[in-house]
Design a protein around this motif. Sequence first.
Motif, PDB file in Angstrom:
ATOM      1  N   HIS A   1       0.802  -1.227   0.000  1.00  0.00           N
ATOM      2  CA  HIS A   1       0.000   0.000   0.000  1.00  0.00           C
ATOM      3  C   HIS A   1       0.832   1.273   0.000  1.00  0.00           C
ATOM      4  O   HIS A   1       0.280   2.365   0.123  1.00  0.00           O
ATOM      5  CB  HIS A   1      -0.942   0.012   1.207  1.00  0.00           C
ATOM      6  CG  HIS A   1      -2.042  -1.002   1.117  1.00  0.00           C
ATOM      7  ND1 HIS A   1      -2.869  -1.305   2.167  1.00  0.00           N
ATOM      8  CD2 HIS A   1      -2.450  -1.783   0.082  1.00  0.00           C
ATOM      9  CE1 HIS A   1      -3.732  -2.234   1.789  1.00  0.00           C
ATOM     10  NE2 HIS A   1      -3.494  -2.534   0.538  1.00  0.00           N
TER      11      HIS A   1
ATOM     12  N   ASP B   1      -2.433   9.071   5.520  1.00  0.00           N
ATOM     13  CA  ASP B   1      -2.369   7.811   4.764  1.00  0.00           C
ATOM     14  C   ASP B   1      -2.416   6.615   5.722  1.00  0.00           C
ATOM     15  O   ASP B   1      -1.704   5.642   5.529  1.00  0.00           O
ATOM     16  CB  ASP B   1      -1.079   7.797   3.930  1.00  0.00           C
ATOM     17  CG  ASP B   1      -1.086   6.693   2.887  1.00  0.00           C
ATOM     18  OD1 ASP B   1      -2.175   6.220   2.527  1.00  0.00           O
ATOM     19  OD2 ASP B   1       0.010   6.311   2.439  1.00  0.00           O
TER      20      ASP B   1
ATOM     21  N   LYS C   1      -8.386   4.359   6.897  1.00  0.00           N
ATOM     22  CA  LYS C   1      -9.335   5.300   6.294  1.00  0.00           C
ATOM     23  C   LYS C   1     -10.551   5.524   7.187  1.00  0.00           C
ATOM     24  O   LYS C   1     -11.310   6.480   6.981  1.00  0.00           O
ATOM     25  CB  LYS C   1      -9.765   4.829   4.910  1.00  0.00           C
ATOM     26  CG  LYS C   1      -8.608   4.378   4.003  1.00  0.00           C
ATOM     27  CD  LYS C   1      -7.422   5.327   3.966  1.00  0.00           C
ATOM     28  CE  LYS C   1      -6.186   4.626   3.402  1.00  0.00           C
ATOM     29  NZ  LYS C   1      -4.923   5.324   3.704  1.00  0.00           N
TER      30      LYS C   1
ATOM     31  N   ASP D   1      -4.665  10.485   1.189  1.00  0.00           N
ATOM     32  CA  ASP D   1      -4.560   9.430   0.177  1.00  0.00           C
ATOM     33  C   ASP D   1      -5.829   8.565   0.136  1.00  0.00           C
ATOM     34  O   ASP D   1      -6.619   8.547   1.079  1.00  0.00           O
ATOM     35  CB  ASP D   1      -3.343   8.543   0.506  1.00  0.00           C
ATOM     36  CG  ASP D   1      -2.868   7.723  -0.694  1.00  0.00           C
ATOM     37  OD1 ASP D   1      -3.204   8.075  -1.833  1.00  0.00           O
ATOM     38  OD2 ASP D   1      -2.139   6.732  -0.474  1.00  0.00           O
ATOM     39  N   ASN D   2      -5.989   7.887  -0.975  1.00  0.00           N
ATOM     40  CA  ASN D   2      -6.964   6.785  -1.109  1.00  0.00           C
ATOM     41  C   ASN D   2      -8.418   7.216  -0.973  1.00  0.00           C
ATOM     42  O   ASN D   2      -9.206   6.581  -0.269  1.00  0.00           O
ATOM     43  CB  ASN D   2      -6.632   5.678  -0.081  1.00  0.00           C
ATOM     44  CG  ASN D   2      -5.181   5.279  -0.145  1.00  0.00           C
ATOM     45  OD1 ASN D   2      -4.438   5.464   0.809  1.00  0.00           O
ATOM     46  ND2 ASN D   2      -4.752   4.769  -1.280  1.00  0.00           N
TER      47      ASN D   2
ATOM     48  N   ARG E   1     -10.785   4.661  -4.021  1.00  0.00           N
ATOM     49  CA  ARG E   1     -10.968   3.256  -3.669  1.00  0.00           C
ATOM     50  C   ARG E   1     -11.676   2.464  -4.765  1.00  0.00           C
ATOM     51  O   ARG E   1     -12.721   1.859  -4.536  1.00  0.00           O
ATOM     52  CB  ARG E   1     -11.695   3.134  -2.326  1.00  0.00           C
ATOM     53  CG  ARG E   1     -11.086   4.027  -1.235  1.00  0.00           C
ATOM     54  CD  ARG E   1     -11.401   3.568   0.144  1.00  0.00           C
ATOM     55  NE  ARG E   1     -10.847   2.259   0.404  1.00  0.00           N
ATOM     56  CZ  ARG E   1      -9.599   2.045   0.797  1.00  0.00           C
ATOM     57  NH1 ARG E   1      -8.778   3.045   0.979  1.00  0.00           N
ATOM     58  NH2 ARG E   1      -9.169   0.827   1.007  1.00  0.00           N
TER      59      ARG E   1
ATOM     60  N   LYS F   1      -1.153   0.951  -8.788  1.00  0.00           N
ATOM     61  CA  LYS F   1      -1.999   0.633  -7.632  1.00  0.00           C
ATOM     62  C   LYS F   1      -3.481   0.653  -7.978  1.00  0.00           C
ATOM     63  O   LYS F   1      -4.337   0.642  -7.094  1.00  0.00           O
ATOM     64  CB  LYS F   1      -1.712   1.601  -6.486  1.00  0.00           C
ATOM     65  CG  LYS F   1      -0.439   1.257  -5.727  1.00  0.00           C
ATOM     66  CD  LYS F   1      -0.160   2.233  -4.611  1.00  0.00           C
ATOM     67  CE  LYS F   1      -1.103   2.056  -3.431  1.00  0.00           C
ATOM     68  NZ  LYS F   1      -0.847   3.082  -2.408  1.00  0.00           N
TER      69      LYS F   1
HETATM   70  C1  DHB Z   1      -5.120   0.809   1.225  1.00  0.00           C
HETATM   71  C2  DHB Z   1      -4.454   1.728   2.004  1.00  0.00           C
HETATM   72  C3  DHB Z   1      -3.581   2.615   1.413  1.00  0.00           C
HETATM   73  O1  DHB Z   1      -2.943   3.575   2.126  1.00  0.00           O
HETATM   74  C4  DHB Z   1      -3.348   2.582   0.045  1.00  0.00           C
HETATM   75  O2  DHB Z   1      -2.529   3.519  -0.472  1.00  0.00           O
HETATM   76  C5  DHB Z   1      -4.009   1.650  -0.735  1.00  0.00           C
HETATM   77  C6  DHB Z   1      -4.898   0.766  -0.139  1.00  0.00           C
HETATM   78  C7  DHB Z   1      -6.079  -0.120   1.880  1.00  0.00           C
HETATM   79  O3  DHB Z   1      -6.187  -0.090   3.096  1.00  0.00           O
HETATM   80  O4  DHB Z   1      -6.751  -0.845   1.167  1.00  0.00           O
END
Ligand code: DHB
Length: 220
Positions: A38, A137, A140, A163-164, A167, A208
Amino acid sequence: MSDAYTEIDAYFERNFLRTDEVLEKISTSSADSGLVPHAVTRLQAAFLALLLKMIGARRVLEIGCLGGYSAVAMARALPPGGTVLTTEIDARTAQIAQANIEAAGYADRITLEVGPAMATLEREIAKHSVFDFVFIDADKTNHKNYLAGALKLTRPGSLIVADNIVRGGGVLETQSEDNSIKGVREMIAYASTLKTVEMTALQTVGEKGYDGMALFRVTE
Ligand code: DHB
Ligand code: MG
């Protein structure tokens, strides 16, 4: 299609970035240690480094260290005397990260704290610390709380990156039972109420997959 995104990332990496033994070593060591894949990509790390240089950042707070990849990438973008404070909740992950940071030669500029990021945030808020840049980061589920904390730890002109936030498109699922999606949506709803930031969002594809980052510039 995602194979194409990965190939295109590799193409940009070959053309825009130099061989980077320091970050490569952290990637390898993190994968060998079984950490989840990640970490930010090389291109994203270069993006963060550019942002730091553009705003002349000296003090960086990272929420969620994982193997230390982004912490080292950011530490390298700082002027002499610049520092990164980073947090990692998982003790074994933190051990791996600390070893990576030491092997990279950045232990003097990066302080890694083991424990919940909120504890670090609360202590830094109590100390009236000020950061130029915050990279959010970690889990979440707490994205909103981290943003709220980051806003108390920044000054006009500081930049916060979360970040993220896409999803794989899950962010649009209003009825999602996924705690990460719920957390990201909570953060976005909270952000929409803020009067003291200029903000935007970038959707990203690449090695990613399909995701994105939110950028917040503190105005007052
Ligand atoms: C996830 C967490 C991250 O920080 C990332 O960059 C990508 C995926 C996760 O928890 O799925
Ligand atoms: Mg991330």
